[in-house]
Design a protein around this motif. Structure first.
Motif, mmCIF file in Angstrom:
data_model
loop_
_atom_site.group_PDB
_atom_site.id
_atom_site.type_symbol
_atom_site.label_atom_id
_atom_site.label_comp_id
_atom_site.label_asym_id
_atom_site.label_seq_id
_atom_site.Cartn_x
_atom_site.Cartn_y
_atom_site.Cartn_z
ATOM 1 N N LYS A 293 0.831 -1.210 0.000
ATOM 2 C CA LYS A 293 0.000 0.000 0.000
ATOM 3 C C LYS A 293 0.864 1.257 0.000
ATOM 4 N N PHE A 294 2.014 1.192 0.689
ATOM 5 C CA PHE A 294 2.855 2.368 0.866
ATOM 6 C C PHE A 294 4.109 2.353 -0.005
ATOM 7 N N ARG A 295 4.284 1.333 -0.811
ATOM 8 C CA ARG A 295 5.528 1.149 -1.552
ATOM 9 C C ARG A 295 5.889 2.376 -2.379
ATOM 10 N N GLY A 296 7.139 2.795 -2.254
ATOM 11 C CA GLY A 296 7.645 3.928 -3.028
ATOM 12 C C GLY A 296 7.262 5.279 -2.480
ATOM 13 N N GLY A 297 6.415 5.317 -1.457
ATOM 14 C CA GLY A 297 5.943 6.590 -0.917
ATOM 15 C C GLY A 297 6.842 7.131 0.174
ATOM 16 N N ARG A 298 6.582 8.374 0.530
ATOM 17 C CA ARG A 298 7.251 9.015 1.661
ATOM 18 C C ARG A 298 6.312 8.881 2.849
ATOM 19 N N VAL A 299 6.720 8.073 3.823
ATOM 20 C CA VAL A 299 5.837 7.658 4.911
ATOM 21 C C VAL A 299 6.435 8.090 6.244
ATOM 22 N N ALA A 300 5.670 8.824 7.033
ATOM 23 C CA ALA A 300 6.104 9.211 8.372
ATOM 24 C C ALA A 300 5.351 8.381 9.397
ATOM 25 N N THR A 301 6.017 8.052 10.486
ATOM 26 C CA THR A 301 5.334 7.391 11.584
ATOM 27 C C THR A 301 5.890 7.882 12.903
ATOM 28 N N VAL A 302 5.044 7.849 13.924
ATOM 29 C CA VAL A 302 5.407 8.338 15.254
ATOM 30 C C VAL A 302 5.704 7.146 16.152
ATOM 31 N N LEU A 303 6.930 7.114 16.697
ATOM 32 C CA LEU A 303 7.304 6.102 17.686
ATOM 33 C C LEU A 303 6.879 6.654 19.035
ATOM 34 N N THR A 304 5.716 6.227 19.499
ATOM 35 C CA THR A 304 5.010 6.975 20.538
ATOM 36 C C THR A 304 5.480 6.721 21.963
ATOM 37 N N GLY A 305 6.157 5.595 22.206
ATOM 38 C CA GLY A 305 6.544 5.322 23.585
ATOM 39 C C GLY A 305 7.585 4.222 23.687
ATOM 40 N N GLY A 306 8.341 4.259 24.786
ATOM 41 C CA GLY A 306 9.385 3.279 24.999
ATOM 42 C C GLY A 306 9.434 2.768 26.421
ATOM 43 N N ASN A 307 8.286 2.659 27.063
ATOM 44 C CA ASN A 307 8.257 2.218 28.456
ATOM 45 C C ASN A 307 8.143 0.707 28.556
ATOM 46 N N ARG A 308 9.275 0.069 28.388
ATOM 47 C CA ARG A 308 9.367 -1.391 28.566
ATOM 48 C C ARG A 308 10.811 -1.704 28.920
ATOM 49 N N THR A 309 11.015 -2.893 29.457
ATOM 50 C CA THR A 309 12.370 -3.366 29.701
ATOM 51 C C THR A 309 12.828 -4.202 28.516
ATOM 52 N N ILE A 310 14.129 -4.262 28.302
ATOM 53 C CA ILE A 310 14.643 -5.017 27.157
ATOM 54 C C ILE A 310 14.475 -6.514 27.411
#
Length: 310
Positions: A293-310
């Motif tokens: 659906k997005f192939r070849g396009g300019r796509v932005a996404t928000v990495l909204t959170g990182g509250n987890r342990t590795i």
């Protein structure tokens, strides 16, 4: 759109006035993910701040505009919104009581407490905790704050779009996780005016489809369960005001499986060393699953959170 309850002027104000620790988060094109997925993927990283999520934007903007002498603040939270409210309340010397489910993320609970909030665990999931928060506010006269219902929260989140629109070229697509709706309402409101050609795509977890079903039907659709590892978007009872705010600003909604979310988390860590919580990787998961659906396009996404342990 001219009658939309989210104000473009207030979004612009938020982009200038929110606590600087939350503003101007990194945004860059991921060459590795772009090559992997067959598109130009731009990441907006909302994890490098005191609460490791975008929620500090909306909560800071809301609390900064409360009248002097406001009573105790109370909310329900899966963790990140509660951290944002606790951070904003502590900054202004206000007490905060946060209701969370008995199965809530222990790391997030600990951080809410360390930010000075009183945390009460009750109910089997977020929506059950919300019912108890409402009862508590009614009995005590506390100021009940609901994520997705209060316009300043969405307007604060909309500051993300103000920053994204500084990118040198317009985006073809913007992908963002959809939980209670404040993020997409604020971001979509700004994008539809300042980058109208960008298609705004909401991403829900397959195991928690209530918001997707509600957007598709135009009416509130509750589900019996919200079964997903992505606790930040595990909604089973949509907020009606949020659905109204999303009308006309979201072009499409997609569902992603937990397995895809986990793979997206791994890819972002492998390529960029960024630790994401499941909801924070939902946009990358959608880019991966729906790459044609997005192939070849300019796509932005928000990495909204990182509250987890590795």
């Amino acid at each position: 759109m001219k009658d939309h309850r989210l104000s473009l002027a207030r979004i612009e104000t938020a982009a200038r006035s929110i606590d600087p620790v939350f503003l101007n988060s990194p945004q860059f094109e991921s060459e590795s993910l772009s090559d992997e997925l067959g598109m130009r993927l731009i990441l907006k990283v909302e994890t490098v701040n005191p609460i490791r999520s975008f929620k500090g934007r909306g909560t800071d903007f809301l609390v900064s505009n409360l009248p002097a002498g406001s009573p105790t603040l109370v909310c329900a939270s899966a963790g990140n919104f509660g951290q944002g409210l606790a951070h904003a309340a502590r900054k202004r010397g206000l007490p905060a009581v946060i209701f969370a489910s008995e199965s809530a993320n222990a790391l997030k609970l600990d951080r809410m407490r360390k930010l000075g909030a009183e945390v009460r665990l009750i109910g089997r999931d977020f929506d059950a905790a919300k019912e108890h928060a409402l009862i508590f506010a009614g009995e005590t006269g506390a100021c009940y704050i609901e994520d997705g219902r209060e316009p300043p929260i969405a307007e604060g989140a909309g500051s993300i779009a103000v920053e994204l629109c500084r990118w040198k070229d317009p985006f073809d697509f913007l992908l963002a996780p959809l939980g209670n709706g404040a993020l997409l309402a604020g971001v979509g409101r700004w994008m539809k005016v300042h980058s109208p050609a960008t298609r705004v795509v909401a991403v829900c977890a397959t195991g928690a489809p209530s918001m997707a079903l509600s957007l598709q039907s135009g009416t509130v659709q509750c589900t019996a369960t919200a079964d997903t590892i992505a606790d930040g978007i595990a909604v089973r009872v949509p907020v009606p005001e949020a659905l109204d705010d999303l009308a006309g600003v979201v072009d499409d909604v997609v569902l992603v499986e937990d397995e895809a979310i986990m793979e997206a988390m791994r890819l972002v860590f492998d390529f960029h060393g960024l630790v994401l919580e499941p909801a924070g990787a939902a946009g990358v998961a959608a880019a991966m699953v729906f790459r044609e659906k997005f192939r070849g396009g300019r796509v932005a996404t928000v990495l909204t959170g990182g509250n987890r342990t590795i």
